[in-house]
Design a protein around this motif. Structure first.
Motif, PDB file in Angstrom:
ATOM      1  N   UNK A   1       3.049  10.428  -9.808  1.00 54.14           N
ATOM      2  CA  UNK A   1       2.213  10.118 -11.007  1.00 54.14           C
ATOM      3  C   UNK A   1       1.884  11.604 -10.725  1.00 54.14           C
ATOM      4  N   UNK A   2       1.036  11.056  -9.914  1.00 55.35           N
ATOM      5  CA  UNK A   2       0.351  12.157  -9.801  1.00 55.35           C
ATOM      6  C   UNK A   2       0.676  14.115 -10.417  1.00 55.35           C
ATOM      7  N   UNK A   3       1.730  13.899  -9.809  1.00 59.16           N
ATOM      8  CA  UNK A   3       3.154  15.201  -9.654  1.00 59.16           C
ATOM      9  C   UNK A   3       2.972  15.679 -10.751  1.00 59.16           C
TER      10      UNK A   3
ATOM     11  N   UNK B   1       0.773  -1.151   0.132  1.00 54.37           N
ATOM     12  CA  UNK B   1       0.155   0.010  -0.123  1.00 54.37           C
ATOM     13  C   UNK B   1       0.375   1.369  -0.192  1.00 54.37           C
ATOM     14  N   UNK B   2       1.919   1.118   0.343  1.00 55.43           N
ATOM     15  CA  UNK B   2       2.829   2.167   1.143  1.00 55.43           C
ATOM     16  C   UNK B   2       3.563   2.960  -0.740  1.00 55.43           C
ATOM     17  N   UNK B   3       4.049   1.307  -1.640  1.00 54.40           N
ATOM     18  CA  UNK B   3       4.539   1.382  -2.097  1.00 54.40           C
ATOM     19  C   UNK B   3       3.616   1.918  -3.633  1.00 54.40           C
ATOM     20  N   UNK B   4       2.544   2.144  -3.748  1.00 56.61           N
ATOM     21  CA  UNK B   4       1.359   2.266  -4.561  1.00 56.61           C
ATOM     22  C   UNK B   4       0.866   3.694  -3.911  1.00 56.61           C
ATOM     23  N   UNK B   5       0.519   3.879  -3.069  1.00 51.93           N
ATOM     24  CA  UNK B   5       0.437   5.788  -3.188  1.00 51.93           C
ATOM     25  C   UNK B   5       1.978   6.064  -2.921  1.00 51.93           C
ATOM     26  N   UNK B   6       2.821   6.474  -2.890  1.00 52.80           N
ATOM     27  CA  UNK B   6       4.299   7.050  -3.254  1.00 52.80           C
ATOM     28  C   UNK B   6       4.277   7.212  -4.491  1.00 52.80           C
ATOM     29  N   UNK B   7       4.065   6.177  -5.371  1.00 51.39           N
ATOM     30  CA  UNK B   7       3.622   5.873  -7.245  1.00 51.39           C
ATOM     31  C   UNK B   7       2.865   6.479  -7.952  1.00 51.39           C
ATOM     32  N   UNK B   8       1.421   6.486  -7.092  1.00 51.39           N
ATOM     33  CA  UNK B   8       0.543   7.531  -6.861  1.00 51.39           C
ATOM     34  C   UNK B   8       0.779   9.337  -6.826  1.00 51.39           C
TER      35      UNK B   8
ATOM     36  N   UNK C   1       2.678  18.483 -15.981  1.00 56.65           N
ATOM     37  CA  UNK C   1       1.987  17.717 -17.772  1.00 56.65           C
ATOM     38  C   UNK C   1       1.401  18.861 -18.015  1.00 56.65           C
ATOM     39  N   UNK C   2       0.881  18.773 -17.508  1.00 57.90           N
ATOM     40  CA  UNK C   2      -0.817  19.326 -17.986  1.00 57.90           C
ATOM     41  C   UNK C   2      -1.279  20.789 -17.117  1.00 57.90           C
TER      42      UNK C   2
END
Length: 145
Positions: free
Chosen positions: A109-111, A99-106, A116-117
């Motif tokens: 990527x959100x950043x 869960x920690x890995x997924x939230x950090x990655x999310x 970019x947008x």
């Protein structure tokens, strides 16, 4: 004594299921880090089945222990009980790590997407006056292999 044997069989079954669950959890973490989405779906389905089986065994164990206070205290002296507890803690740690890995990655990527947008910085408001962020209509990403 038949109840004691049933309880021992349930504990052994739980111990074996937890071994299988821990193995599948490690595979899931490997699938996520290697981005192997097909295997990830298969392992999640497998983990779901194993979890359901473990839950059924747990319900049987609780039902047996509700019948006797003496059995409840004796099961805590069983080495399998401590093995199961240790494996449950390891399983929780594996879940927390994923869960920690997924939230950090999310968040990472959100950043990237936000930067970019960032062309449209206009503030939009909903009908109720709440501030809304516009969703991008489309985005194209090039992948590096």
């Amino acid at each position: 004594m038949d109840v004691t044997n049933d309880l021992q069989n349930i504990l052994e079954g739980q111990d074996q299921k937890l071994d299988q669950i821990l193995a599948v959890q490690k595979e899931i973490r490997s699938d996520v880090t290697e981005r192997n989405w097909i295997n990830l779906e298969q392992h999640i389905a497998q983990l779901s089945g194993l979890s359901k089986d473990f839950s059924q065994l747990e319900n049987q164990r609780v039902k047996i222990l509700e019948t006797s206070e003496e059995l409840s205290s004796s099961v805590k002296k069983n080495p399998l009980f401590y093995s199961i507890h240790k494996k449950l803690v390891a399983s929780r740690a594996e879940n927390d790590a994923l869960n920690s890995y997924i939230s950090i990655t999310r968040g990472f990527l959100q950043g990237i997407f936000d930067k970019a947008i960032s062309g449209k910085r206009n503030t939009l408001y909903s009908r109720n006056g709440a501030i809304c962020r516009p969703n991008p209509e489309s985005i194209l990403l090039n992948t590096l292999s």
